[in-house]
Design a protein around this motif. Sequence first.
Motif, PDB file in Angstrom:
ATOM      1  N   ASP A 219      22.566 -46.125 -29.411  1.00  0.00           N
ATOM      2  CA  ASP A 219      22.539 -46.199 -27.950  1.00  0.00           C
ATOM      3  C   ASP A 219      23.883 -46.683 -27.407  1.00  0.00           C
ATOM      4  N   ILE A 220      24.430 -47.695 -28.043  1.00  0.00           N
ATOM      5  CA  ILE A 220      25.715 -48.248 -27.615  1.00  0.00           C
ATOM      6  C   ILE A 220      26.824 -47.212 -27.770  1.00  0.00           C
ATOM      7  N   LYS A 221      26.801 -46.466 -28.872  1.00  0.00           N
ATOM      8  CA  LYS A 221      27.806 -45.417 -29.107  1.00  0.00           C
ATOM      9  C   LYS A 221      27.736 -44.347 -28.013  1.00  0.00           C
ATOM     10  N   ILE A 222      26.513 -43.944 -27.642  1.00  0.00           N
ATOM     11  CA  ILE A 222      26.338 -42.942 -26.576  1.00  0.00           C
ATOM     12  C   ILE A 222      26.923 -43.462 -25.269  1.00  0.00           C
ATOM     13  N   LEU A 223      26.642 -44.721 -24.936  1.00  0.00           N
ATOM     14  CA  LEU A 223      27.165 -45.302 -23.700  1.00  0.00           C
ATOM     15  C   LEU A 223      28.688 -45.367 -23.720  1.00  0.00           C
ATOM     16  N   GLU A 224      29.261 -45.717 -24.864  1.00  0.00           N
ATOM     17  CA  GLU A 224      30.718 -45.762 -24.975  1.00  0.00           C
ATOM     18  C   GLU A 224      31.329 -44.383 -24.759  1.00  0.00           C
ATOM     19  N   LEU A 225      30.698 -43.369 -25.314  1.00  0.00           N
ATOM     20  CA  LEU A 225      31.206 -42.001 -25.140  1.00  0.00           C
ATOM     21  C   LEU A 225      31.040 -41.529 -23.699  1.00  0.00           C
ATOM     22  N   LEU A 226      29.927 -41.908 -23.054  1.00  0.00           N
ATOM     23  CA  LEU A 226      29.707 -41.510 -21.665  1.00  0.00           C
ATOM     24  C   LEU A 226      30.762 -42.080 -20.724  1.00  0.00           C
ATOM     25  N   ARG A 227      31.271 -43.241 -21.042  1.00  0.00           N
ATOM     26  CA  ARG A 227      32.307 -43.860 -20.206  1.00  0.00           C
ATOM     27  C   ARG A 227      33.592 -43.030 -20.196  1.00  0.00           C
ATOM     28  N   GLN A 228      33.750 -42.155 -21.155  1.00  0.00           N
ATOM     29  CA  GLN A 228      34.984 -41.388 -21.299  1.00  0.00           C
ATOM     30  C   GLN A 228      34.926 -40.012 -20.633  1.00  0.00           C
ATOM     31  N   VAL A 229      33.775 -39.629 -20.096  1.00  0.00           N
ATOM     32  CA  VAL A 229      33.656 -38.290 -19.501  1.00  0.00           C
ATOM     33  C   VAL A 229      33.666 -38.373 -17.976  1.00  0.00           C
ATOM     34  N   SER A 230      33.916 -37.232 -17.363  1.00  0.00           N
ATOM     35  CA  SER A 230      33.976 -37.180 -15.905  1.00  0.00           C
ATOM     36  C   SER A 230      32.589 -37.371 -15.291  1.00  0.00           C
ATOM     37  N   VAL A 231      32.579 -37.670 -13.995  1.00  0.00           N
ATOM     38  CA  VAL A 231      31.315 -37.860 -13.279  1.00  0.00           C
ATOM     39  C   VAL A 231      30.488 -36.574 -13.324  1.00  0.00           C
ATOM     40  N   ALA A 232      31.131 -35.433 -13.155  1.00  0.00           N
ATOM     41  CA  ALA A 232      30.410 -34.156 -13.187  1.00  0.00           C
ATOM     42  C   ALA A 232      29.756 -33.943 -14.550  1.00  0.00           C
ATOM     43  N   ASP A 233      30.472 -34.268 -15.616  1.00  0.00           N
ATOM     44  CA  ASP A 233      29.909 -34.121 -16.957  1.00  0.00           C
ATOM     45  C   ASP A 233      28.758 -35.101 -17.190  1.00  0.00           C
ATOM     46  N   LYS A 234      28.852 -36.298 -16.603  1.00  0.00           N
ATOM     47  CA  LYS A 234      27.756 -37.263 -16.717  1.00  0.00           C
ATOM     48  C   LYS A 234      26.484 -36.707 -16.085  1.00  0.00           C
ATOM     49  N   TYR A 235      26.608 -36.078 -14.914  1.00  0.00           N
ATOM     50  CA  TYR A 235      25.443 -35.486 -14.266  1.00  0.00           C
ATOM     51  C   TYR A 235      24.872 -34.344 -15.104  1.00  0.00           C
ATOM     52  N   ALA A 236      25.747 -33.539 -15.682  1.00  0.00           N
ATOM     53  CA  ALA A 236      25.290 -32.448 -16.548  1.00  0.00           C
ATOM     54  C   ALA A 236      24.543 -33.004 -17.756  1.00  0.00           C
ATOM     55  N   PHE A 237      25.087 -34.057 -18.346  1.00  0.00           N
ATOM     56  CA  PHE A 237      24.442 -34.689 -19.494  1.00  0.00           C
ATOM     57  C   PHE A 237      23.092 -35.284 -19.093  1.00  0.00           C
ATOM     58  N   LEU A 238      23.041 -35.917 -17.938  1.00  0.00           N
ATOM     59  CA  LEU A 238      21.794 -36.490 -17.441  1.00  0.00           C
ATOM     60  C   LEU A 238      20.714 -35.415 -17.299  1.00  0.00           C
ATOM     61  N   HIS A 239      21.057 -34.290 -16.716  1.00  0.00           N
ATOM     62  CA  HIS A 239      20.087 -33.204 -16.545  1.00  0.00           C
ATOM     63  C   HIS A 239      19.654 -32.642 -17.905  1.00  0.00           C
ATOM     64  N   LEU A 240      20.576 -32.541 -18.822  1.00  0.00           N
ATOM     65  CA  LEU A 240      20.247 -32.068 -20.168  1.00  0.00           C
ATOM     66  C   LEU A 240      19.268 -33.024 -20.830  1.00  0.00           C
ATOM     67  N   MET A 241      19.552 -34.316 -20.777  1.00  0.00           N
ATOM     68  CA  MET A 241      18.670 -35.313 -21.407  1.00  0.00           C
ATOM     69  C   MET A 241      17.296 -35.307 -20.749  1.00  0.00           C
ATOM     70  N   GLU A 242      17.224 -35.180 -19.426  1.00  0.00           N
ATOM     71  CA  GLU A 242      15.924 -35.133 -18.748  1.00  0.00           C
ATOM     72  C   GLU A 242      15.113 -33.925 -19.200  1.00  0.00           C
ATOM     73  N   SER A 243      15.769 -32.797 -19.425  1.00  0.00           N
ATOM     74  CA  SER A 243      15.044 -31.599 -19.868  1.00  0.00           C
ATOM     75  C   SER A 243      14.572 -31.742 -21.313  1.00  0.00           C
ATOM     76  N   VAL A 244      15.312 -32.463 -22.132  1.00  0.00           N
ATOM     77  CA  VAL A 244      14.927 -32.676 -23.521  1.00  0.00           C
ATOM     78  C   VAL A 244      13.746 -33.626 -23.619  1.00  0.00           C
ATOM     79  N   VAL A 245      13.737 -34.668 -22.789  1.00  0.00           N
ATOM     80  CA  VAL A 245      12.690 -35.690 -22.846  1.00  0.00           C
ATOM     81  C   VAL A 245      11.357 -35.166 -22.347  1.00  0.00           C
ATOM     82  N   ARG A 246      11.373 -34.259 -21.420  1.00  0.00           N
ATOM     83  CA  ARG A 246      10.107 -33.721 -20.847  1.00  0.00           C
ATOM     84  C   ARG A 246       9.366 -32.928 -21.819  1.00  0.00           C
TER      85      ARG A 246
END
Length: 104
Positions: free
Chosen positions: A77-104
């Motif tokens: 979890d910590i590694k994922i958060l560290e990597l997320l800090r390095q991406v753009s805001v647009a990519d964070k939103y894309a990742f968020l939508h991807l994760m939401e679709s995977v969890v459902r």
Amino acid sequence: MGSTFKENLKELLDYEDMTVKELAFKTGISKRSIENYLSARASMPPADYACKIASALNTSVEDMVYGSKTPVPSAEDIKILELLRQVSVADKYAFLHLMESVVR
């Protein structure tokens, strides 16, 4: 989390997706001892065992005994958060939508 060590241990094993056998291997505590902590006649482990169990389950002894609303984040979890800090805001939103679709 639950209100007893036994309940908290069960919940943390589920949260970490870990079996009793895996916990025994990671801690060096016998599988039978861990099963005793989870049984109907559950007993509290000695302090050194409680420390090993808490460490293997990414939490504190206090949370194992008294319960906590949020488990300590795992190394992954910590590694994922560290990597997320390095991406753009647009990519964070894309990742968020991807994760939401995977969890459902």
